[in-house]
Motif scaffolding. Structure first.
Motif: not given
Length: 170
Positions: A22-41
């Motif tokens: 469960c802890s690895s599934v809960a941390l999955l969105p943090l590792s899968a988030q793209s670094s370029s998704s927040g670049a426009s901000d």
């Protein structure tokens, strides 16, 4: 063979494996988030400038003016004083340091010495073979009762006036 697990130990292992999953599934969105998704901000991404590297590195050329272990071009070929004491036809074995070179009228004999190499510089040094010993000597050191007065490209000059020449390279 391994002993069987008790029910309480088996429950702990199942609970621990579920918690870790469960802890690895809960941390999955943090590792899968793209670094370029927040670049426009944050604004445009500027690449760091990389310094230019020369195509071929050039090393300074080493120029050797003279080999310190070879006598100078203008050096005179002088017959060693030691050879003048031995009559023609008699060959002495190497390292026969038992015989001596007379150091002058009122001095004790100077042991047989062969200058093998000379290094010139602020403190010139000579590699001298005396009998079965090889020593590094400089101005002021003694060979028997004689003191080295100077070292030049041709050999060693002693305080008694004797000159021990640099042997020819082999």
């Amino acid at each position: 063979m391994l002993p069987p697990l008790r029910d309480s130990d088996r429950r702990r292992l199942v609970f621990l494996s579920i918690a870790l999953s469960c802890s690895s599934v809960a941390l999955l969105p943090l590792s899968a988030q793209s670094s370029s998704s927040g670049a426009s901000d944050r604004g445009p991404i500027v690449a760091a400038s990389i310094p230019d590297v020369p195509s071929a590195l050039r090393f300074p050329e080493v120029v050797v003016s003279r080999d310190p272990f070879v006598p100078a071009a203008g050096a005179q070929s002088v017959k060693p004083v030691v050879d003048t004491l031995v009559p023609d036809g008699i060959v002495l074995p190497p390292n026969s340091g038992a015989d001596g070179i007379p150091g002058g009228e009122n001095t004790a004999p100077v042991p047989r010495a062969i200058v093998r190499a000379i290094v010139l510089g602020p403190q010139s040094r000579a590699l001298v073979e005396m009998g079965s010993a090889v020593k590094i000597l400089e101005v002021g050191d003694s060979i028997g009762s004689a003191v080295i007065s100077s070292i030049d490209a041709n050999g060693i000059n002693l305080s008694t006036g004797l000159h021990i020449p640099l042997t020819e390279p082999r």
